[in-house]
Design an enzyme around this catalytic site. Structure first.
Site, PDB file in Angstrom:
ATOM      1  CB  VAL A  13      -0.964   0.000   1.211  1.00 21.75           C
ATOM      2  CG1 VAL A  13      -1.632   1.347   1.386  1.00 21.75           C
ATOM      3  CG2 VAL A  13      -2.011  -1.066   1.015  1.00 21.75           C
ATOM      4  NE  ARG A  39       8.228  -5.105   1.399  1.00 19.03           N
ATOM      5  CZ  ARG A  39       6.973  -5.340   1.740  1.00 19.03           C
ATOM      6  NH1 ARG A  39       6.471  -4.781   2.792  1.00 19.03           N
ATOM      7  NH2 ARG A  39       6.231  -6.162   1.028  1.00 19.03           N
ATOM      8  CG  ASN A  88       3.156  -5.337   8.872  1.00 20.20           C
ATOM      9  OD1 ASN A  88       3.757  -4.291   9.055  1.00 20.20           O
ATOM     10  ND2 ASN A  88       3.616  -6.496   9.269  1.00 20.20           N
ATOM     11  CB  THR A  91      -5.098 -12.326  12.049  1.00 20.90           C
ATOM     12  OG1 THR A  91      -5.855 -11.918  10.916  1.00 20.90           O
ATOM     13  CG2 THR A  91      -6.021 -12.932  13.094  1.00 20.90           C
ATOM     14  CG  PHE A 159     -11.364   1.840  -0.457  1.00 16.11           C
ATOM     15  CD1 PHE A 159     -12.014   0.936   0.370  1.00 16.11           C
ATOM     16  CD2 PHE A 159     -11.415   3.182  -0.134  1.00 16.11           C
ATOM     17  CE1 PHE A 159     -12.710   1.365   1.496  1.00 16.11           C
ATOM     18  CE2 PHE A 159     -12.110   3.636   0.994  1.00 16.11           C
ATOM     19  CZ  PHE A 159     -12.760   2.721   1.807  1.00 16.11           C
ATOM     20  CD  GLU A 162      -1.680  -7.153  -3.011  1.00 15.36           C
ATOM     21  OE1 GLU A 162      -1.076  -8.099  -3.532  1.00 15.36           O
ATOM     22  OE2 GLU A 162      -1.787  -7.003  -1.785  1.00 15.36           O
ATOM     23  CB  ALA A 222     -17.099  -7.517   5.562  1.00 12.17           C
ATOM     24  CB  CYS A 273      -6.974  -7.259   3.140  1.00  7.96           C
ATOM     25  SG  CYS A 273      -5.403  -6.375   3.271  1.00  7.96           S
ATOM     26  CE  LYS A 336      -6.509  -9.084  -8.088  1.00  6.74           C
ATOM     27  NZ  LYS A 336      -7.069  -7.768  -7.702  1.00  6.74           N
TER      28      LYS A 336
HETATM   29  P1  NAD Z   1       3.059  -4.876   3.983  1.00 10.85           P
HETATM   30  O1  NAD Z   1       3.391  -5.933   4.972  1.00 10.85           O
HETATM   31  O2  NAD Z   1       3.340  -5.122   2.532  1.00 10.85           O
HETATM   32  O3  NAD Z   1       3.848  -3.519   4.376  1.00 10.85           O
HETATM   33  C1  NAD Z   1       3.908  -3.008   5.662  1.00 10.85           C
HETATM   34  C2  NAD Z   1       5.315  -2.450   5.882  1.00 10.85           C
HETATM   35  O4  NAD Z   1       5.352  -1.769   7.134  1.00 10.85           O
HETATM   36  C3  NAD Z   1       6.415  -3.516   5.925  1.00 10.85           C
HETATM   37  O5  NAD Z   1       7.368  -3.274   4.914  1.00 10.85           O
HETATM   38  C4  NAD Z   1       7.012  -3.369   7.335  1.00 10.85           C
HETATM   39  O6  NAD Z   1       8.410  -3.602   7.388  1.00 10.85           O
HETATM   40  C5  NAD Z   1       6.664  -1.932   7.666  1.00 10.85           C
HETATM   41  N1  NAD Z   1       6.684  -1.657   9.108  1.00 10.85           N
HETATM   42  C6  NAD Z   1       6.136  -2.384  10.116  1.00 10.85           C
HETATM   43  N2  NAD Z   1       6.375  -1.787  11.294  1.00 10.85           N
HETATM   44  C7  NAD Z   1       7.085  -0.663  11.050  1.00 10.85           C
HETATM   45  C8  NAD Z   1       7.617   0.363  11.881  1.00 10.85           C
HETATM   46  N3  NAD Z   1       7.447   0.349  13.203  1.00 10.85           N
HETATM   47  N4  NAD Z   1       8.299   1.376  11.287  1.00 10.85           N
HETATM   48  C9  NAD Z   1       8.480   1.397   9.940  1.00 10.85           C
HETATM   49  N5  NAD Z   1       7.992   0.447   9.111  1.00 10.85           N
HETATM   50  C10 NAD Z   1       7.296  -0.573   9.650  1.00 10.85           C
HETATM   51  O7  NAD Z   1       1.529  -4.505   4.198  1.00 10.85           O
HETATM   52  P2  NAD Z   1       0.518  -3.869   3.121  1.00 10.85           P
HETATM   53  O8  NAD Z   1      -0.055  -4.952   2.262  1.00 10.85           O
HETATM   54  O9  NAD Z   1       1.143  -2.681   2.497  1.00 10.85           O
HETATM   55  O10 NAD Z   1      -0.654  -3.408   4.096  1.00 10.85           O
HETATM   56  C11 NAD Z   1      -0.495  -2.316   4.968  1.00 10.85           C
HETATM   57  C12 NAD Z   1      -1.849  -1.952   5.545  1.00 10.85           C
HETATM   58  O11 NAD Z   1      -2.730  -1.550   4.477  1.00 10.85           O
HETATM   59  C13 NAD Z   1      -2.564  -3.096   6.256  1.00 10.85           C
HETATM   60  O12 NAD Z   1      -3.286  -2.569   7.341  1.00 10.85           O
HETATM   61  C14 NAD Z   1      -3.521  -3.626   5.208  1.00 10.85           C
HETATM   62  O13 NAD Z   1      -4.660  -4.212   5.792  1.00 10.85           O
HETATM   63  C15 NAD Z   1      -3.917  -2.360   4.469  1.00 10.85           C
HETATM   64  N6  NAD Z   1      -4.327  -2.539   3.074  1.00 10.85           N
HETATM   65  C16 NAD Z   1      -3.671  -3.412   2.252  1.00 10.85           C
HETATM   66  C17 NAD Z   1      -4.036  -3.531   0.911  1.00 10.85           C
HETATM   67  C18 NAD Z   1      -3.330  -4.465  -0.040  1.00 10.85           C
HETATM   68  O14 NAD Z   1      -3.761  -4.590  -1.175  1.00 10.85           O
HETATM   69  N7  NAD Z   1      -2.239  -5.123   0.343  1.00 10.85           N
HETATM   70  C19 NAD Z   1      -5.065  -2.728   0.412  1.00 10.85           C
HETATM   71  C20 NAD Z   1      -5.715  -1.837   1.269  1.00 10.85           C
HETATM   72  C21 NAD Z   1      -5.333  -1.750   2.597  1.00 10.85           C
HETATM   73  C1  UGA Z   2      -9.276  -6.314  -1.985  1.00 12.97           C
HETATM   74  C2  UGA Z   2     -10.308  -5.230  -2.307  1.00 12.97           C
HETATM   75  O1  UGA Z   2     -10.823  -5.456  -3.624  1.00 12.97           O
HETATM   76  C3  UGA Z   2      -9.676  -3.845  -2.230  1.00 12.97           C
HETATM   77  O2  UGA Z   2     -10.675  -2.854  -2.426  1.00 12.97           O
HETATM   78  C4  UGA Z   2      -9.037  -3.665  -0.841  1.00 12.97           C
HETATM   79  O3  UGA Z   2      -8.383  -2.423  -0.760  1.00 12.97           O
HETATM   80  C5  UGA Z   2      -8.030  -4.776  -0.616  1.00 12.97           C
HETATM   81  O4  UGA Z   2      -8.700  -6.059  -0.721  1.00 12.97           O
HETATM   82  C6  UGA Z   2      -7.410  -4.744   0.753  1.00 12.97           C
HETATM   83  O5  UGA Z   2      -7.927  -4.154   1.659  1.00 12.97           O
HETATM   84  O6  UGA Z   2      -6.374  -5.401   0.838  1.00 12.97           O
HETATM   85  P1  UGA Z   2      -7.332  -7.542  -3.312  1.00 12.97           P
HETATM   86  O7  UGA Z   2      -7.376  -8.504  -2.179  1.00 12.97           O
HETATM   87  O8  UGA Z   2      -6.020  -6.984  -3.706  1.00 12.97           O
HETATM   88  O9  UGA Z   2      -8.277  -6.287  -2.999  1.00 12.97           O
HETATM   89  O10 UGA Z   2      -7.955  -8.229  -4.626  1.00 12.97           O
HETATM   90  P2  UGA Z   2      -9.458  -8.541  -5.102  1.00 12.97           P
HETATM   91  O11 UGA Z   2      -9.560  -8.213  -6.522  1.00 12.97           O
HETATM   92  O12 UGA Z   2     -10.466  -7.969  -4.205  1.00 12.97           O
HETATM   93  O13 UGA Z   2      -9.511 -10.128  -4.989  1.00 12.97           O
HETATM   94  C7  UGA Z   2      -9.500 -10.790  -3.727  1.00 12.97           C
HETATM   95  C8  UGA Z   2      -9.691 -12.275  -3.919  1.00 12.97           C
HETATM   96  O14 UGA Z   2     -11.034 -12.562  -4.320  1.00 12.97           O
HETATM   97  C9  UGA Z   2      -8.789 -12.878  -4.996  1.00 12.97           C
HETATM   98  O15 UGA Z   2      -8.292 -14.117  -4.552  1.00 12.97           O
HETATM   99  C10 UGA Z   2      -9.713 -13.041  -6.176  1.00 12.97           C
HETATM  100  O16 UGA Z   2      -9.312 -14.072  -7.036  1.00 12.97           O
HETATM  101  C11 UGA Z   2     -11.018 -13.381  -5.472  1.00 12.97           C
HETATM  102  N1  UGA Z   2     -12.219 -13.060  -6.276  1.00 12.97           N
HETATM  103  C12 UGA Z   2     -12.527 -11.772  -6.573  1.00 12.97           C
HETATM  104  C13 UGA Z   2     -13.046 -14.086  -6.703  1.00 12.97           C
HETATM  105  O17 UGA Z   2     -12.792 -15.280  -6.425  1.00 12.97           O
HETATM  106  N2  UGA Z   2     -14.163 -13.779  -7.428  1.00 12.97           N
HETATM  107  C14 UGA Z   2     -14.490 -12.501  -7.754  1.00 12.97           C
HETATM  108  O18 UGA Z   2     -15.534 -12.293  -8.418  1.00 12.97           O
HETATM  109  C15 UGA Z   2     -13.643 -11.471  -7.311  1.00 12.97           C
END
Ligand code: NAD
Ligand code: UGA
Length: 461
Positions: A13, A39, A88, A91, A159, A162, A222, A273, A336
């Site tokens: 993110v 990283r 991050n 859970t 939102f 990936e 959700a 997530c 995905k």
């Molecule tokens: P990630 O694990 O890829 O990245 C988090 C980073 O934070 C890591 O590189 C870690 O080293 C760093 N970090 C942890 N503690 C730290 C500290 N004290 N100081 C500095 N750096 C620190 O996680 P992500 O996928 O980017 O997700 C981050 C947040 O965004 C989560 O809450 C997740 O739920 C939310 N989110 C993720 C997605 C997604 O598509 N991955 C989409 C929307 C929201």
């Molecule tokens: C999801 C949400 O779409 C984002 O809006 C949100 O920001 C993100 O979670 C997050 O908080 O991390 P992401 O997990 O990256 O994004 O990908 P999605 O496209 O939502 O797919 C999630 C999973 O559902 C995948 O495994 C995908 O294959 C599956 N999926 C999705 C299905 O099986 N069927 C569908 O119709 C859609």
């Protein structure tokens, strides 16, 4: 006008989000810091730590101009007016709430660093996905300073999905910003809104109170996951009744009140997530004394687990109740398409179940093999092969299991794969990506999700 932004957390993110902010706002200096030195080194190299279509171009345009990746957290904090926290929030695996609640230790450590190094007042933006009312705890940690520093907390959940992160960030359905309902809180919300307003139309920038914003992020995930579990539950019924889940989804989705998106049946949702955020919602409902609501949402996760286990069950049933010693070609390991991310990928569950049945899994994925190697590091090495192509994986295999919806899997030479496989050859299409009739005509026994299998076993001996 904000001039200096810091983002703590250079992950899936923080990395892309800040790259797009830097791209859209050349007059703002954007720094992304992380405790993970490797990283940051990768963000500063030609091989970025994550694969995301379009990301490389944006980073190349902005890096060194107004986008900086660094491990110097104290300096970043000192210099920034606005600090996005994008660490991050997995859970919890221990103690109270283990298996459900969000582990907020990284968030709290970040807050403590901010207090330690800040020399003036700041706006702190919750970018991570957090339980509702986290801002209250965050505020207490931040204001336990003896220097009279003031921090205004704003919630701005992300939102992006990936695989489409850059497009999502450039053209979001909405940007959500929540703040305290005070003059200072409203002003902080407006400062953050003004950053996005440089490229996002104002009517797409929604402002709410802090708690609504925090909760909306959990609810959005959700609701999306619920749709996937709903259609997956119907796929099981379709397989028993002769209905076809794609026809059902298409016809039901044409109702504009239902909508066509997120009704694609498959082996279940993965990603870092959906499961974590629903479990967090379940935990919150239990915490606030709402066991019926908790149970309702837990059903979405249970249905997802059922779907992956049902898929492996179908494989076993079809392959004469044993896969021991059989090579299974796994096409796709990412959760995905268009990402190398394998966090919570259903492929992990499927491979582990097959390995427990003593199968050999031969895995090919265009972007996720490095992560797959880490995910299966504890599996017996002779039972797991990582392959450079789909053809290599299928060589001598009894079955193909398609687990990720990569586009390239639709264009493979299935006649050649069939020739290289043991007979009878099976194909389990876990994402319903392929033309099942023509695969059947090539000789495969084809098992799609949510509609009848096409097999050559019709005639009893
Ligand atoms: P990630 O694990 O890829 O990245 C988090 C980073 O934070 C890591 O590189 C870690 O080293 C760093 N970090 C942890 N503690 C730290 C500290 N004290 N100081 C500095 N750096 C620190 O996680 P992500 O996928 O980017 O997700 C981050 C947040 O965004 C989560 O809450 C997740 O739920 C939310 N989110 C993720 C997605 C997604 O598509 N991955 C989409 C929307 C929201
Ligand atoms: C999801 C949400 O779409 C984002 O809006 C949100 O920001 C993100 O979670 C997050 O908080 O991390 P992401 O997990 O990256 O994004 O990908 P999605 O496209 O939502 O797919 C999630 C999973 O559902 C995948 O495994 C995908 O294959 C599956 N999926 C999705 C299905 O099986 N069927 C569908 O119709 C859609």
């Amino acid at each position: 006008m904000v001039k200096n932004i810091l983002c703590i957390g250079a992950g899936y993110v923080g990395g892309p989000t800040m790259a797009v902010i830097a791209d859209r706002c050349p007059e703002i200096r954007v720094t992304v810091v992380d405790i993970n030195e490797q990283r940051i080194a990768e963000w500063n190299s030609d091989r970025l730590p994550i694969y995301e279509p379009g990301l490389e171009e944006v980073v190349r345009r902005c890096r060194g101009r107004n986008l900086f990746y660094s491990t110097d957290i104290p300096r970043g904090i000192r210099e920034a007016e606005v600090i996005f926290v994008s660490v991050n929030t997995p859970t919890k695996t221990f103690g109270a709430g283990a298996g459900r609640a969000a582990d907020l230790q990284y968030l709290e450590k970040t807050a403590r660093s901010i207090v330690e190094y800040a020399g003036n007042d700041k706006i702190v933006v919750e970018k991570s996905t957090l339980p509702v009312r986290t801002a209250e705890a965050l505020s207490r940690v931040l204001h336990a300073n003896t220097r009279g520093l003031k921090f205004r907390i704003v919630s701005n959940p992300e939102f992006l999905a990936e695989g489409t992160a850059i497009a999502d960030l450039n053209s979001p359905d909405r940007v959500l910003i929540g703040g305290m309902e005070t003059p200072e809180g409203n002003a902080a919300v407006e400062e953050i809104a003004a950053i996005y307003a440089r490229w996002v139309p104002r009517e797409r920038i929604i402002t709410t109170n802090l708690w609504s914003s925090e909760l909306t992020k959990l609810v959005s995930n959700a609701l999306l996951a619920q749709r996937v579990s709903s259609i997956n539950s119907i796929s099981a019924l379709c397989e028993r009744t002769g209905a076809n889940v794609h026809e059902v989804a298409r016809a039901a989705g044409r109702d504009s009140r239902i909508g066509a998106k997120f009704l694609k049946a498959g082996i279940g949702f993965g990603g870092s997530c959906f499961k974590k955020d629903i479990l967090n919602l379940v935990y919150l409902c239990e915490h606030y004394g709402l066991p019926e609501v908790a149970e309702y949402w837990l059903g979405v996760v249970r249905m997802n687990e059922f779907q992956a286990s049902r898929f492996v069950g179908t494989m076993l049933d079809a392959m004469f109740n044993t896969v021991a010693g059989k090579r299974i070609a796994i096409l796709g390991f990412a959760f995905k398409a268009d990402t190398g991310d394998t966090r919570e990928s259903p492929a992990i569950t499927v491979c582990r179940r097959l390995l427990a049945e003593r199968a050999e899994v031969a895995i090919y994925d265009p972007k996720a093999l490095d992560n797959a190697k880490r995910d299966l590091a504890d599996a017996p090495p002779e039972a797991v092969k990582f392959c450079a192509s789909a053809a290599e994986a299928a060589e001598g295999a009894h079955a193909i299991a398609l687990l990720t919806d990569w586009k390239e899997f639709r264009d493979l030479d299935y006649a050649a794969l069939y020739r290289a496989m043991k007979k009878p050859a099976f194909l389990f299409d876990g994402r319903d990506q392929l033309d099942h009739r023509s695969l059947y005509e090539l000789g495969f026994n084809v098992y799609p999700i949510g509609c009848a299998a096409l097999t050559h076993f019709d005639r009893e001996p």
